[in-house]
Design a protein around this motif. Structure first.
Motif, PDB file in Angstrom:
ATOM      1  N   GLN A 148      -3.398  -6.038   4.175  1.00  0.00           N
ATOM      2  CA  GLN A 148      -3.653  -5.394   2.880  1.00  0.00           C
ATOM      3  C   GLN A 148      -4.174  -3.974   3.032  1.00  0.00           C
ATOM      4  OE1 GLN A 148      -5.949  -8.462   1.168  1.00  0.00           O
ATOM      5  NE2 GLN A 148      -4.460  -8.846  -0.472  1.00  0.00           N
ATOM      6  N   LYS A 149      -5.028  -3.809   4.010  1.00  0.00           N
ATOM      7  CA  LYS A 149      -5.588  -2.478   4.264  1.00  0.00           C
ATOM      8  C   LYS A 149      -4.463  -1.522   4.677  1.00  0.00           C
ATOM      9  CE  LYS A 149      -8.803  -0.210   7.396  1.00  0.00           C
ATOM     10  NZ  LYS A 149      -8.427  -0.246   8.807  1.00  0.00           N
ATOM     11  N   ASN A 150      -3.603  -1.983   5.572  1.00  0.00           N
ATOM     12  CA  ASN A 150      -2.516  -1.122   6.049  1.00  0.00           C
ATOM     13  C   ASN A 150      -1.516  -0.792   4.945  1.00  0.00           C
ATOM     14  OD1 ASN A 150      -3.761  -1.220   8.451  1.00  0.00           O
ATOM     15  ND2 ASN A 150      -2.073  -2.169   9.590  1.00  0.00           N
ATOM     16  N   PHE A 151      -1.293  -1.739   4.055  1.00  0.00           N
ATOM     17  CA  PHE A 151      -0.371  -1.505   2.937  1.00  0.00           C
ATOM     18  C   PHE A 151      -0.898  -0.377   2.053  1.00  0.00           C
ATOM     19  CE2 PHE A 151       1.115  -2.507  -1.416  1.00  0.00           C
ATOM     20  CZ  PHE A 151       2.467  -2.320  -1.203  1.00  0.00           C
ATOM     21  N   LEU A 152      -2.151  -0.475   1.667  1.00  0.00           N
ATOM     22  CA  LEU A 152      -2.730   0.552   0.796  1.00  0.00           C
ATOM     23  C   LEU A 152      -2.756   1.911   1.508  1.00  0.00           C
ATOM     24  CD1 LEU A 152      -3.995   1.165  -1.935  1.00  0.00           C
ATOM     25  CD2 LEU A 152      -6.238   0.632  -0.958  1.00  0.00           C
ATOM     26  N   LEU A 153      -3.117   1.887   2.785  1.00  0.00           N
ATOM     27  CA  LEU A 153      -3.124   3.142   3.550  1.00  0.00           C
ATOM     28  C   LEU A 153      -1.716   3.746   3.622  1.00  0.00           C
ATOM     29  CD1 LEU A 153      -5.364   2.770   6.741  1.00  0.00           C
ATOM     30  CD2 LEU A 153      -5.643   4.406   4.865  1.00  0.00           C
ATOM     31  N   GLY A 154      -0.703   2.875   3.739  1.00  0.00           N
ATOM     32  CA  GLY A 154       0.690   3.330   3.781  1.00  0.00           C
ATOM     33  C   GLY A 154       1.051   4.068   2.505  1.00  0.00           C
ATOM     34  N   LEU A 155       0.649   3.503   1.362  1.00  0.00           N
ATOM     35  CA  LEU A 155       0.937   4.160   0.082  1.00  0.00           C
ATOM     36  C   LEU A 155       0.155   5.474  -0.047  1.00  0.00           C
ATOM     37  CD1 LEU A 155       0.914   1.140  -2.419  1.00  0.00           C
ATOM     38  CD2 LEU A 155       2.902   2.265  -1.402  1.00  0.00           C
ATOM     39  N   LYS A 156      -1.095   5.434   0.384  1.00  0.00           N
ATOM     40  CA  LYS A 156      -1.909   6.660   0.294  1.00  0.00           C
ATOM     41  C   LYS A 156      -1.303   7.776   1.140  1.00  0.00           C
ATOM     42  CE  LYS A 156      -6.564   4.715  -0.459  1.00  0.00           C
ATOM     43  NZ  LYS A 156      -7.856   4.481   0.238  1.00  0.00           N
ATOM     44  N   MET A 157      -0.765   7.413   2.308  1.00  0.00           N
ATOM     45  CA  MET A 157      -0.166   8.435   3.187  1.00  0.00           C
ATOM     46  C   MET A 157       1.086   9.043   2.554  1.00  0.00           C
ATOM     47  SD  MET A 157      -1.783   9.276   5.948  1.00  0.00           S
ATOM     48  CE  MET A 157      -0.659   9.747   7.262  1.00  0.00           C
ATOM     49  N   ILE A 158       1.876   8.228   1.862  1.00  0.00           N
ATOM     50  CA  ILE A 158       3.044   8.771   1.162  1.00  0.00           C
ATOM     51  C   ILE A 158       2.574   9.779   0.110  1.00  0.00           C
ATOM     52  CG2 ILE A 158       4.888   8.201  -0.492  1.00  0.00           C
ATOM     53  CD1 ILE A 158       5.378   5.623   1.068  1.00  0.00           C
ATOM     54  N   ALA A 159       1.562   9.379  -0.654  1.00  0.00           N
ATOM     55  CA  ALA A 159       1.060  10.263  -1.710  1.00  0.00           C
ATOM     56  C   ALA A 159       0.518  11.569  -1.114  1.00  0.00           C
ATOM     57  CB  ALA A 159      -0.021   9.545  -2.520  1.00  0.00           C
ATOM     58  N   LEU A 160      -0.228  11.453  -0.021  1.00  0.00           N
ATOM     59  CA  LEU A 160      -0.790  12.663   0.603  1.00  0.00           C
ATOM     60  C   LEU A 160       0.319  13.580   1.114  1.00  0.00           C
ATOM     61  CD1 LEU A 160      -3.849  11.391   2.693  1.00  0.00           C
ATOM     62  CD2 LEU A 160      -3.849  12.649   0.536  1.00  0.00           C
ATOM     63  N   ALA A 161       1.340  12.972   1.737  1.00  0.00           N
ATOM     64  CA  ALA A 161       2.442  13.784   2.261  1.00  0.00           C
ATOM     65  C   ALA A 161       3.138  14.506   1.107  1.00  0.00           C
ATOM     66  CB  ALA A 161       3.435  12.904   3.021  1.00  0.00           C
ATOM     67  N   ARG A 162       3.340  13.810   0.000  1.00  0.00           N
ATOM     68  CA  ARG A 162       4.013  14.436  -1.148  1.00  0.00           C
ATOM     69  C   ARG A 162       3.154  15.552  -1.732  1.00  0.00           C
ATOM     70  NH1 ARG A 162       8.683  15.265  -1.824  1.00  0.00           N
ATOM     71  NH2 ARG A 162       9.351  13.087  -1.884  1.00  0.00           N
ATOM     72  N   LEU A 163       1.862  15.273  -1.908  1.00  0.00           N
ATOM     73  CA  LEU A 163       0.987  16.276  -2.532  1.00  0.00           C
ATOM     74  C   LEU A 163       0.844  17.499  -1.642  1.00  0.00           C
ATOM     75  CD1 LEU A 163      -1.749  13.879  -3.964  1.00  0.00           C
ATOM     76  CD2 LEU A 163      -0.242  15.377  -5.308  1.00  0.00           C
ATOM     77  N   HIS A 164       0.807  17.286  -0.344  1.00  0.00           N
ATOM     78  CA  HIS A 164       0.559  18.413   0.562  1.00  0.00           C
ATOM     79  C   HIS A 164       1.835  19.167   0.924  1.00  0.00           C
ATOM     80  CE1 HIS A 164      -2.031  20.712   3.082  1.00  0.00           C
ATOM     81  NE2 HIS A 164      -1.260  20.537   4.142  1.00  0.00           N
ATOM     82  N   LEU A 165       2.946  18.458   1.072  1.00  0.00           N
ATOM     83  CA  LEU A 165       4.163  19.101   1.597  1.00  0.00           C
ATOM     84  C   LEU A 165       5.248  19.311   0.537  1.00  0.00           C
ATOM     85  CD1 LEU A 165       4.101  17.000   4.846  1.00  0.00           C
ATOM     86  CD2 LEU A 165       3.443  19.387   4.636  1.00  0.00           C
TER      87      LEU A 165
END
Ligand code: 5AD
Ligand code: FES
Length: 351
Positions: free
Chosen positions: A238-255
């Motif tokens: 569960q932790k990895n799933f949420l982190l996976g989604l957060k990383m997608i969001a961060l990549a989109r917001l930053h790049l």
């Protein structure tokens, strides 16, 4: 985005805050890449691998696995299915091999697929580290994108996850070579690896920026029981799933203008994982079009979904899933990374 903000997002468990981040990543995606989702039909055509990554189910030391390689005809048939289904592009992925027999097999395959589809089908390769002249041969044959995950941008951690003869620097150098040759370059990381910190993950996003990456494919780390890493630490899906989604969001917001895949590993951890990935800012889906009889032998991690669904079943199920969240599918289009055109000044292919 400052690294401090990235860390705040990675650390928080305030769901109101997390939702607002996903929402703004989604809006950034609409603004920079539109509301279309592009398909890359992935053909995992062989599990023969000369490498021995500690996390990977098809590593060469895993002797409990039956090894397979699809024939040219079988791969071409899968590619033609993708073309007929309006997928626009395929990804050819396998374990890593560098022998000449393999290299020329791929070269011929690319040429045939290009020819048989009248250049309609875009081809992405995901075939590991190769020498520059090999990357060049495959590019000349007609492949125009290459995926090579750095797995983690933390060199120490990379070394911890691989045997001594696997080199972080060599892998990094491949990304530069691919860009110089003219490929659209994709990379990515595994998220929630043992010993990986939030600081590492924020650095991964900065790594993508520094290396001017066009496409990202990243997903949660998932344990595979027949690997050395399975023994090392407990695994929290569960932790990895949420982190996976957060990383997608961060990549989109930053790049902003890059292509980001919502990967199968997300779906392995949650039935609606890939849709959640699209809602957090991803714009690419990679439906598995490997013939069902081989799928069981291409298990990089436990719980890989769709092992017994045939490709057309996967397709109607995907259509519904994507429409259910209000996105459109860019049928028969390449859907290349806008970032690539910005950095090269080239024009996108028109259909
Ligand atoms: N969990 C998640 N992803 C994995 N990969 C390999 N093994 C695992 C695992 N156990 C990913 C790697 C590789 C890609 C093809 O699959 O990131 O680059
Ligand atoms: Fe095959 Fe890592 S185990 S490339």
């Amino acid at each position: 985005m400052e690294k401090k903000e990235m860390l705040q997002i990675l650390e928080t468990d305030d769901f109101g805050f997390i939702d607002s981040i996903f929402q703004s990543a989604y809006e950034t995606k609409l603004e920079y890449t539109g509301n279309k989702v592009y398909f890359r039909g992935i053909i995992e055509f062989s599990n023969l691998c000369t490498k021995d990554c500690f996390y990977c189910g098809i590593r060469k030391s895993n002797v409990s696995l039956k090894r397979f390689s699809m024939t040219q005809d079988e791969i071409i048939e899968a590619a033609l299915f993708a073309d007929k289904s309006g997928y626009g592009s395929i990804v050819l992925q396998s374990g890593e091999r560098t022998d000449e027999e393999f290299v020329s097999f791929i070269e011929q395959l690319i040429e045939t697929i290009k020819q048989r589809t009248n250049n309609r089908l875009g081809i992405t390769l995901s075939l590991g580290e190769q020498a520059a002249d090999i990357f060049k041969r495959w590019h000349s044959a007609g492949a125009h994108r290459y995926l090579l995950r750095i797995e983690t941008s933390n060199k120490k951690l990379y070394e911890h996850l691989h045997p001594d003869d696997h080199s972080y620097d060599k892998r990094l150098n491949c990304l530069d070579v691919l860009r110089d040759i003219g490929y659209q370059v994709g990379t990515g990381v595994m998220i929630g690896l043992p010993y990986q910190t939030n600081d590492d993950l924020a650095n991964d996003i900065l790594f993508f920026e520094k290396h001017d990456i066009d496409m990202i494919g990243m997903g949660p780390y998932i344990v595979h029981n027949d690997t050395p890493l399975a023994k090392s630490v407990t695994f929290d899906p569960q932790k990895n799933f949420l982190l996976g989604l957060k990383m997608i969001a961060l990549a989109r917001l930053h790049l902003k203008d890059i292509n980001i895949a919502s990967t199968t590993a997300l779906q392995a951890l949650d039935a609606r994982g890939r849709e959640e990935g699209l809602k957090a800012g991803a714009n690419i889906i990679m439906p598995n079009i490997t013939p069902v009889k081989y799928r069981n032998f291409y298990r990089l991690y436990e719980g890989k979904p769709c092992l017994d669904e045939n490709a057309s079943l996967c397709q109607s199920c995907l259509d519904e899933r994507i429409q259910s969240i209000g996105e459109k599918i860019g049928y028969s289009q390449w859907g290349d990374s806008p970032h690539f055109f910005k950095r090269t000044g080239k024009m996108p292919k028109t259909d």
